[in-house]
Motif scaffolding. Structure first.
Motif, short mmCIF file in Angstrom:
data_model
loop_
_atom_site.label_atom_id
_atom_site.label_comp_id
_atom_site.label_asym_id
_atom_site.label_seq_id
_atom_site.Cartn_x
_atom_site.Cartn_y
_atom_site.Cartn_z
N LEU A 133 1.47 42.38 5.69
CA LEU A 133 1.37 41.88 4.31
C LEU A 133 2.74 41.82 3.64
N GLU B 14 4.68 38.70 1.85
CA GLU B 14 5.26 38.77 0.51
C GLU B 14 6.74 38.40 0.54
N LYS C 10 6.87 34.72 0.50
CA LYS C 10 6.63 34.19 -0.84
C LYS C 10 7.83 34.38 -1.76
N SER D 20 5.04 28.95 -2.32
CA SER D 20 3.74 28.31 -2.41
C SER D 20 2.72 28.85 -1.40
N LEU E 174 -2.42 33.26 -0.16
CA LEU E 174 -3.26 34.23 0.54
C LEU E 174 -3.91 35.13 -0.49
N ARG E 175 -4.95 35.83 -0.06
CA ARG E 175 -5.58 36.80 -0.95
C ARG E 175 -5.07 38.18 -0.58
N ARG E 176 -4.79 39.00 -1.57
CA ARG E 176 -4.45 40.40 -1.34
C ARG E 176 -4.60 41.14 -2.64
N SER E 177 -4.92 42.43 -2.56
CA SER E 177 -4.94 43.20 -3.79
C SER E 177 -4.46 44.63 -3.61
N SER F 108 -9.33 42.38 0.89
CA SER F 108 -8.95 41.00 0.57
C SER F 108 -8.24 40.29 1.71
N LYS G 197 -7.06 26.76 2.00
CA LYS G 197 -5.62 26.54 1.86
C LYS G 197 -4.88 27.69 2.55
N ILE H 109 -6.29 31.20 3.11
CA ILE H 109 -7.51 31.42 2.32
C ILE H 109 -8.67 30.64 2.94
#
Lengths: 597, 130, 235
Positions: free
Chosen positions: C34, C38, C41, C47, C50-53, C61, C98, C101
């Motif tokens: 992860l 990052e 990004k 652009s 992705l999902r993450r939390s 996620s 996308k 995701i």
């Protein structure tokens, strides 16, 4: 194209407080939840220890004791009427969760199991009391799952992955919220009689945090831009032992089992800061000591971390030096196996993220930003109150970490975050539904999405000279250095200047992704704007408060000052200026006393 | 001790083809182990591959017991295999009607081959040897 | 260490078909995958979607395919992959929306279909307190309460790849959690839901789910217990 939806109650946020509110609101009113994450992704799930409630399943306990412990833990800044309400309601709330199916761990006779936690005491003997109801070491996870399950059972309507971006107020009344659907980029207007904000905290404004990426303070920022004050934002809890760089929590139990903190010289530095209880001092004391050690250059490798050593050799060596004994009087000596059996999850985290076995190697740790005591001011029914006289804003509610009732005051007691979610989530839901049934829809403004469109187009129209990631990095570092565990006038002034500069530079950020579908860059850049605003509010509130209390520690004002500062801060964002006001703390039964453990 | 005093629940499960097919797979699998091992040990170890001649085969197939043994071996092994093929087809045929048709064809193929095999085995008599 | 990171990219508004972007970067072997995304990004391409939390393996996620296997990107470190080439792709078996995701709706629909909530219409205890349950009764379903609905198991399952109507391991795990809860009264309904072609009988014990689970749930065992309960009519 704009889509307009109409609901009696709209809940923003799908964590513990939001789901609880939605469940109770939907019993009487047409309710929808909008959430930027799938609800099961919410940060409630990360809570481990337990939820405090005086069930007395294992020994004598009472909600009055829970109340006093919470008041004392708050360093007397918590409102005592709200704390009393919460601690009494907690008991029924925990039974409610059990009836919903929460798989609590059990006692031998089949009741909900409870365990001791920091600061929770038997008020007569002053000894720790078993008050934290737990489900293995996954209490938050089980609360979140159970509430989501019940929402499915009760057909609660969810708008998943919808980011709320604006609150609509017309003539001082709530008209609804505007949200963007992440999957399509379309704007949706939720026309509502009542809106409940349950969007969580903002720990991501600090470099090292135990908080999720999603914890960017959206709820606070949205309402603050609409003229609603934020309360007690200078109070943010820092936990001393987060895993180096990652911020993941290492529970206090590690030190309870005999773990010792060392600086780079191999020195047990807590001896100098807390000569009596040393490594078992309270969270704020240790976090502060670590900061001072870092400033003296005693952090390991100059990288701002320390070692938490729980290897049997170290534990036994210092247990001997301290003359620590077991309850039966024999000397306290441990084996690696015994340590592992007491902290299996910590061992797992260490293994996964550091690749180390904590019974053989020390754990690198540093203070980590953990919990927002401050937030949107509310009363005990969750209604948002907008001034020094606690005037209610009709139709607007807040619950959970985003709200400041205030039950946590200057420092939150362990397990009380989950109590807060459940109790105030429930009551804001009940009250919002009741309000909605007796109210009419406030007509929407002529162009309800205007402000959101303006914000989005500004993010696309920047010059592109600045990078959002760089600004975020600088903000987090600045906040951690100067608005962290330890604060001074000089540092806070530096931080305010720096954040203002970053806010200026932020105007030159340009979102490169021009797409509509899952434009996560747009979302995250907007979140950064929220964080910059909250960083400024936090720093300004902290600069004004010239005392040390709970989570707010000032080097230049080391003592608590009840004469001048036994009051809540209110901070308004008036365009570019932060305006501060104050309101009194509610004191009912417990006059402020010196806080010693 | 059950402190919840939960009545031992009588759970009624509707029988259906997939459950039966899954069980058939297990049972035929279990049965195939002695059948196939018995066959293999007899032919390859006790008798030995070099001793297997037409005469030997005819002689053995003339006894009713061995006829039945081999009919069972054929029917179960082939049934087990066809059920497996049916499962593989399920990954590719998502239309329930088409899948029913294919399943029926597989069943017919199994039935026909098994019956032909059975008739052939039963028809063997000692006079066929030389 | 130097690594070559290949990331699956697809922008439905621009691209006809997916592509891989390649990034060369200097990383710490202790970085999470992860973290690498990052870095991409922050420093290469902001652009990337992705999902993450939570970033420590509890919110579920960021399940994705990393070097061909399902992991949570926040729970696998670079050094654990034993390779200086890392390929990151979206989960298999769900429609890619996308970049990384995917459309989670079929997954949650399957989850909802097994009645994943406590059902018990009997009166609550008269004192208003908790329903009783022994520690042993609770242990019966402890393992399956750990599920975080990340979809790593279901999207590693060959049966699910071939047919997304198959409820999948995650839904069965969540059914198991209630079927074996002594306080629940709807085991019969759930077992009948699972006793069909797209229920447990679609499981072919490939064990992919058990290997993929970031929570180390014994998923194949749980599915076998549900099959047993259907065949025996006993829980």
């Amino acid at each position: 194209m704009t889509n307009i939806h109409q609901y009696d109650v709209v809940v923003v946020g799908g964590g513990g407080a939001g789901l609880m509110a939605a469940m109770y609101a939907s019993q009487r009113a047409k309710t929808a939840v909008i959430s930027k994450l799938y609800p099961v992704r919410s940060h409630t799930g990360a809570a481990q220890g337990g939820i405090g409630a005086a069930l007395g399943n294992l020994e004598e306990d009472s909600p009055e004791w829970h109340t006093f412990d919470t008041v004392k833990g708050s360093d007397y800044l918590g409102d005592q009427d709200a704390i009393e309400f919460m601690c009494h309601e907690a008991v029924q709330a925990v039974y409610d969760l059990e009836h919903m199916g929460l798989p609590f761990s059990r006692t031998a006779d089949g009741r909900i199991a409870q365990r001791p936690f920091g600061g929770h005491t038997n008020n007569v003997t002053k000894k720790p009391v078993r008050r934290a109801c737990y489900a293995s070491d996954r209490t938050g996870h089980m609360i979140l799952q159970t509430l989501y399950q019940q929402c499915i059972k009760n057909n609660i309507l969810f708008y998943d992955e919808f980011q709320a971006m604006d609150l609509l107020l017309v003539d001082g009344k709530v008209a609804g919220v505007v949200a963007v659907e992440l999957a399509t980029g379309e704007l949706h207007v939720f026309h509502a009689k009542a809106v409940i904000f349950a969007t969580g905290g903002h720990g991501r404004i600090w470099e090292i945090t135990s908080n999720a990426y999603a914890y960017t303070g959206d709820g606070c920022a949205i309402v603050a831009r609409r003229g609603i004050p934020l309360e007690d934002m200078e109070f943010f809890q820092f936990h001393p032992t987060g895993i180096y760089k990652l911020g993941i929590l290492i529970t206090e139990a590690v030190r309870g089992e005999g773990g010792i903190l060392f600086n780079k010289k191999g020195e047990r530095f807590m001896e100098r800061y807390a000569p009596t209880i040393k490594d078992l001092a309270s969270r704020d004391v240790i976090s502060r000591a670590m900061y001072l050690e870092t400033r003296a250059g005693n952090d390991v490798n100059g990288q701002r971390f320390f070692y938490l050593d729980v290897t049997p050799e170290t534990v036994n060596k210092y247990a001997e030096i301290d003359g620590r004994t077991r309850p039966d009087g024999t000397p306290y000596r441990v084996t690696a196996q015994e340590i592992l059996s007491k902290i299996p999850d910590i061992a797992d985290f260490c293994q996964t993220y550091l690749g180390i076995d904590p019974t053989r190697q020390p754990i690198p740790v540093q203070p980590t930003a953990h919990y927002a005591m401050g937030g949107i001011p509310t009363n005990i029914m969750g209604q948002v109150v907008i001034d020094e006289q606690n005037t209610v804003l009709p139709g607007l509610y807040a619950a959970g970490e985003v709200a400041c009732v205030s039950v946590h005051g200057a420092n939150r007691l362990g397990t009380n975050s989950l109590v807060d979610l459940i109790v105030f989530g429930k009551h804001s839901g009940i009250h919002a539904a009741e309000f909605a049934l007796g109210a009419d829809f406030v007509p929407l403004p002529a162009d309800p999405t205007e402000y959101v469109r303006e914000q989005i187009s500004r993010l696309h129209a920047g010059s592109g000279k600045e990078k959002a990631a760089a600004i975020a990095r600088e903000m987090k570092a600045e906040m951690f250095d100067h608005v962290g565990v330890f604060r001074t006038q000089e540092g806070l002034e530096h931080a305010i200047q720096k954040i203002r500069e970053l806010q200026e530079r932020f105007k030159d950020v340009r979102v490169t992704d021009s797409g509509k579908i899952f434009n996560m860059e747009l979302l995250q850049t907007w979140e950064l704007g929220n964080m910059l605003d909250l960083a400024l509010v936090t720093a300004q509130s902290a600069l004004a408060r010239t005392e040390s209390r709970g989570g707010h520690a000032r080097d230049d004002y080391p003592a608590r000052d009840d004469v001048n500062w036994l009051k809540h801060t209110l901070a308004w964002m008036d365009r570019d200026q932060i305006r501060l006001g104050y309101k009194p703390v509610v004191i009912t039964k417990y006059p402020p006393k010196e806080r010693t453990y | 001790m059950s402190v919840t005093a939960k009545e031992p629940e009588k759970i009624r499960i509707q029988k259906n083809f997939d459950q039966i097919a899954w069980m058939a797979m297990r049972y035929s699998g279990v049965l195939l182990i002695p059948l196939a091992f018995g066959h293999m040990i007899l032919q390859d170890v006790v008798v030995g591959v070099h001793q297997i001649t037409t005469d030997y085969a005819v002689e053995r197939m003339a006894t009713l017991g061995w006829k039945l043994y081999d009919i069972f071996l054929l029917a179960f092994a082939f049934g087990h295999g066809m059920n497996g093929v049916r499962q593989v087809f399920r990954d590719y045929i998502h239309n329930p009607r088409s899948f029913r048709i294919v399943s029926s064809i597989l069943f017919v193929v199994w039935l026909v081959i098994s019956v032909i095999g059975a008739i052939t085995l039963l028809a063997i008599n000692p006079a066929m040897g030389r | 260490m130097q690594i070559k990171l290949r990331v699956f990219r697809f922008d439905p508004e621009k691209d006809q078909k997916p592509r891989f972007d390649t990034f060369f970067m200097d990383v710490d072997p202790n970085d999470r995958v992860l973290d690498l995304l990052e870095y991409v990004k922050a420093d290469f391409d902001s652009s990337l979607a992705l999902r993450r939390s939570c970033a420590h393996g509890i919110c579920g996620s960021d399940a994705m395919r990393i070097n061909g296997r399902n992991y949570l990107a926040c729970k696998v470190l670079v050094k654990n992959l034993h390779s200086d080439q890392i390929t990151v792709e979206p989960l298999l078996g769900l429609r890619v929306i996308k970049d990384l995701i995917v459309d989670m709706e079929p997954f949650f629909e399957n989850y909802r279909s097994v009645l994943p909530y406590l059902i018990n219409d009997e009166a609550l205890p008269e004192d208003g307190k908790e329903r009783l349950q022994t520690p042993e009764e609770r242990d019966r379903f402890e393992d399956t309460t750990k599920c975080i609905l990340c979809a790593a198991c279901t999207t590693s399952c060959p049966s699910f790849w071939s047919d997304e109507r198959y409820v999948g391991p995650a839904a069965i795990v969540n059914a198991h959690r209630f079927i074996f809860d002594s306080r629940d009264r709807a085991a019969e309904r759930r077992l009948n839901i699972l006793n069909q072609q797209i229920g447990v009988w679609r499981c072919r014990t490939a064990f992919n789910c058990t290997e993929a689970c970031p929570r180390e749930i014994h998923i194949t065992t749980a599915i076998a217990e549900v099959k047993q309960a259907i065949l025996s009519g006993k829980v």
